[in-house]
Every structure is written in C-alpha cells, then in structure tokens.
Design a protein around this motif. Structure first.
Motif, mmCIF file in Angstrom:
data_model
loop_
_atom_site.group_PDB
_atom_site.id
_atom_site.type_symbol
_atom_site.label_atom_id
_atom_site.label_comp_id
_atom_site.label_asym_id
_atom_site.label_seq_id
_atom_site.Cartn_x
_atom_site.Cartn_y
_atom_site.Cartn_z
ATOM 1 N N UNK A 1 -44.879 3.316 14.053
ATOM 2 C CA UNK A 1 -43.927 4.217 14.706
ATOM 3 C C UNK A 1 -43.675 5.447 13.842
ATOM 4 N N UNK A 2 -43.463 5.241 12.544
ATOM 5 C CA UNK A 2 -43.220 6.365 11.643
ATOM 6 C C UNK A 2 -44.440 7.276 11.556
ATOM 7 N N UNK A 3 -45.643 6.681 11.593
ATOM 8 C CA UNK A 3 -46.864 7.490 11.610
ATOM 9 C C UNK A 3 -46.878 8.387 12.845
ATOM 10 N N UNK A 4 -46.636 7.782 14.000
ATOM 11 C CA UNK A 4 -46.669 8.506 15.274
ATOM 12 C C UNK A 4 -45.577 9.576 15.318
ATOM 13 N N UNK A 5 -44.381 9.232 14.869
ATOM 14 C CA UNK A 5 -43.245 10.161 14.879
ATOM 15 C C UNK A 5 -43.563 11.404 14.061
ATOM 16 N N UNK A 6 -44.106 11.201 12.876
ATOM 17 C CA UNK A 6 -44.402 12.335 11.989
ATOM 18 C C UNK A 6 -45.536 13.191 12.527
ATOM 19 N N UNK B 1 -50.859 19.099 6.702
ATOM 20 C CA UNK B 1 -51.057 17.985 5.781
ATOM 21 C C UNK B 1 -50.459 16.698 6.338
ATOM 22 N N UNK B 2 -49.282 16.815 6.970
ATOM 23 C CA UNK B 2 -48.618 15.636 7.541
ATOM 24 C C UNK B 2 -49.460 15.016 8.649
ATOM 25 N N UNK B 3 -50.054 15.847 9.494
ATOM 26 C CA UNK B 3 -50.898 15.326 10.574
ATOM 27 C C UNK B 3 -52.081 14.564 9.991
ATOM 28 N N UNK B 4 -52.698 15.123 8.957
ATOM 29 C CA UNK B 4 -53.831 14.457 8.330
ATOM 30 C C UNK B 4 -53.452 13.151 7.655
ATOM 31 N N UNK B 5 -52.354 13.181 6.896
ATOM 32 C CA UNK B 5 -51.933 11.996 6.144
ATOM 33 C C UNK B 5 -51.515 10.863 7.076
ATOM 34 N N UNK B 6 -50.692 11.162 8.075
ATOM 35 C CA UNK B 6 -50.193 10.098 8.943
ATOM 36 C C UNK B 6 -51.234 9.623 9.955
ATOM 37 N N UNK B 7 -52.209 10.467 10.266
ATOM 38 C CA UNK B 7 -53.336 9.992 11.079
ATOM 39 C C UNK B 7 -54.124 8.959 10.284
ATOM 40 N N UNK B 8 -54.348 9.254 8.996
ATOM 41 C CA UNK B 8 -55.045 8.300 8.131
ATOM 42 C C UNK B 8 -54.216 7.036 7.942
ATOM 43 N N UNK C 1 -52.427 5.620 10.173
ATOM 44 C CA UNK C 1 -52.639 4.755 11.333
ATOM 45 C C UNK C 1 -53.861 3.869 11.094
ATOM 46 N N UNK C 2 -54.936 4.470 10.575
ATOM 47 C CA UNK C 2 -56.121 3.690 10.229
ATOM 48 C C UNK C 2 -55.750 2.556 9.278
ATOM 49 N N UNK C 3 -55.020 2.924 8.248
ATOM 50 C CA UNK C 3 -54.653 1.961 7.209
ATOM 51 C C UNK C 3 -53.754 0.862 7.768
ATOM 52 N N UNK C 4 -52.721 1.246 8.507
ATOM 53 C CA UNK C 4 -51.740 0.272 8.992
ATOM 54 C C UNK C 4 -52.312 -0.673 10.041
ATOM 55 N N UNK C 5 -53.123 -0.144 10.956
ATOM 56 C CA UNK C 5 -53.722 -1.002 11.979
ATOM 57 C C UNK C 5 -54.707 -1.977 11.338
ATOM 58 N N UNK C 6 -55.499 -1.482 10.381
ATOM 59 C CA UNK C 6 -56.456 -2.389 9.743
ATOM 60 C C UNK C 6 -55.754 -3.443 8.889
ATOM 61 N N UNK C 7 -54.570 -3.115 8.366
ATOM 62 C CA UNK C 7 -53.800 -4.119 7.635
ATOM 63 C C UNK C 7 -53.483 -5.315 8.525
ATOM 64 N N UNK C 8 -53.179 -5.042 9.785
ATOM 65 C CA UNK C 8 -52.909 -6.125 10.745
ATOM 66 C C UNK C 8 -54.183 -6.908 11.020
ATOM 67 N N UNK C 9 -55.270 -6.186 11.284
ATOM 68 C CA UNK C 9 -56.534 -6.824 11.637
ATOM 69 C C UNK C 9 -57.054 -7.702 10.508
ATOM 70 N N UNK C 10 -56.862 -7.247 9.265
ATOM 71 C CA UNK C 10 -57.363 -7.999 8.109
ATOM 72 C C UNK C 10 -56.377 -9.044 7.599
ATOM 73 N N UNK C 11 -55.222 -9.150 8.255
ATOM 74 C CA UNK C 11 -54.250 -10.155 7.857
ATOM 75 C C UNK C 11 -53.323 -9.734 6.742
ATOM 76 N N UNK C 12 -53.363 -8.451 6.367
ATOM 77 C CA UNK C 12 -52.480 -7.974 5.313
ATOM 78 C C UNK C 12 -51.044 -7.803 5.781
ATOM 79 N N UNK C 13 -50.859 -7.660 7.090
ATOM 80 C CA UNK C 13 -49.519 -7.552 7.680
ATOM 81 C C UNK C 13 -49.440 -8.565 8.807
ATOM 82 N N UNK C 14 -48.529 -9.522 8.673
ATOM 83 C CA UNK C 14 -48.425 -10.602 9.659
ATOM 84 C C UNK C 14 -47.122 -10.557 10.454
#
Length: 227
Positions: A206-211, A174-181, A183-196
């Motif tokens: 980092x926490x996604x990758x670590x888990x 479950x952890x692999x599935x959740x944290x892989x998803x 990564x999608x969410x966090x990277x797109x947040x940057x691309x869409x300007x949600x995280x600056x």
C-alpha cells in the motif's frame, strides 16, 4: 526413501499453498484499503480540511503515520490489525487533500488524477507480474532501496526550506523508481516465504502504491492548465 520424498513433497506443497493464500489475501486487502483511502480523500477535499505545512506539518504527519504503522505491526496477528490498517488508509486519504485540491484547481484536474491512478495501477500490475514469474532473486535490492528512501526523506526535508522546483521533480522521479522497485521486492518476499503475514504485506505494498500515485500526480500537475 519414497516416504521421505513424499513428506518433502507434501511439505513443499503445503508451504506453496500458504504463500498463495498470503498473496491472495494481500491483494484482496489492498483492494479493500482503497475504499477508506478514497473516502478519506473525498472528505478532505469536500470539507476543505486545513493541513499544516512546512517542517511542523511533516513532523506531525510522520508521527501519526508511524504511530499507525506501529499499531498495525502490534495487531497484525488478529482481526484488529485489519481495522487499524483501514484506519491508517483513511488517514492517508485525508493526507491527499492538499495535492488533490491543487490538482482539481486545474481545468484538466480530473483527467490528471485519473491518469495518475491508471499509471499507478499499471505499474503495480507490471511489477507484481514480474515478481511472480521472474526467476531472478530481488531480495538483494532491500538494503539499496532502504538507502534510497533515506535519501528521499532527506531531500524532501531539505526542499521544504529550499522550495526548488527542479529538486521536487527529481524527488518525484526518484520516488517512482524506488517504490516501483519496492513492489518487486515486497511481492517476491511473499512468494519466497519471507513475509507470511498478509496484513504486514498489504501495508508495505500500500505504501509503495501510495507513494507512486502521489509522485505521478505531482509530475502530471506540472502540465496542469488553469484555463
């Protein structure tokens, strides 16, 4: 009319440049954060650092980890934020001591660790690429992923007392599935300007990758050989 269109174009182009810069800095800092992580893991394994287990060990880990995360968020707008983040990744490297020591006890331990590392790198590359090129909006996943993390935490706490192998496997999958998803969410947040802020962005990925790495290593450890 043309002037307004030009201003809109310039503004859009400027925002796009900011997003690319944040994404680029995030990837560079993420790569840099692997150095103290590896060093922390090396120190922990070589010095055979004792780690408190059970419920108290988990509470202590959570207290220190959230203390670091709070400090990172407080200093993210200065160079000190980078130093605190790297300190956090060193600490997280130390926390790998038990699972690495157990895995290295297998005759194929080194292979298992490299396989988990390669698998994690592959997942990161694939998910980051999808988040970059996909036109789909993954922002709606946030609340569901957060709920999944809460379930994971509760299941992990419960399994400290239950010690069920089947539940451990389910938690890792479950952890692999959740944290892989994530990564999608966090990277797109940057691309869409949600995280600056690239420090905050790096912390999340980092926490996604670590888990993902620890969960993969736990699963691969089931095939470890003592011969």
């Amino acid at each position: 009319m043309n002037q307004n269109m030009q201003q809109t174009y310039d503004l859009s182009g400027g925002m796009q440049q900011v997003r690319h810069r944040v994404l680029r800095n995030t990837y560079w800092l993420l790569a840099l954060s692997m150095i103290p992580t590896v060093f922390g893991a090396f120190v922990g394994v070589q010095m055979h650092l004792p780690m408190m287990g059970g419920g108290m060990g988990m509470l202590l880990f959570m207290a220190v980890a959230f203390g670091f995360i709070f400090a990172i968020e407080k200093t993210k707008n200065s160079g000190l934020g980078v130093a605190v983040l790297l300190g956090f990744t060193f600490f997280m490297g130390l926390m790998l001591t038990p699972i690495l020591t157990r895995t290295l006890g297998y005759s194929n331990g080194g292979t298992l660790i490299m396989t988990a590392f390669g698998g994690t790198a592959t997942i990161l590359a694939v998910m980051a690429t999808i988040a970059t090129v996909s036109k789909r909006d993954f922002s709606q996943m946030g609340k569901w992923l957060f709920a999944g993390v809460i379930v994971l935490l509760l299941a992990s706490v419960a399994n400290i007392f239950l010690g069920m192998s089947a539940l451990s496997i389910a938690i890792s999958v479950m952890a692999i599935g959740i944290f892989s998803a994530y990564i999608l969410y966090d990277v797109q947040q940057i691309i869409n300007g949600g995280e600056t802020n690239y420090i905050s962005a790096t912390l999340r990925i980092y926490l996604d990758v670590y888990n993902i790495f620890t969960s993969l290593l736990s699963l691969l450890g089931l095939g470890g050989s003592r011969d």
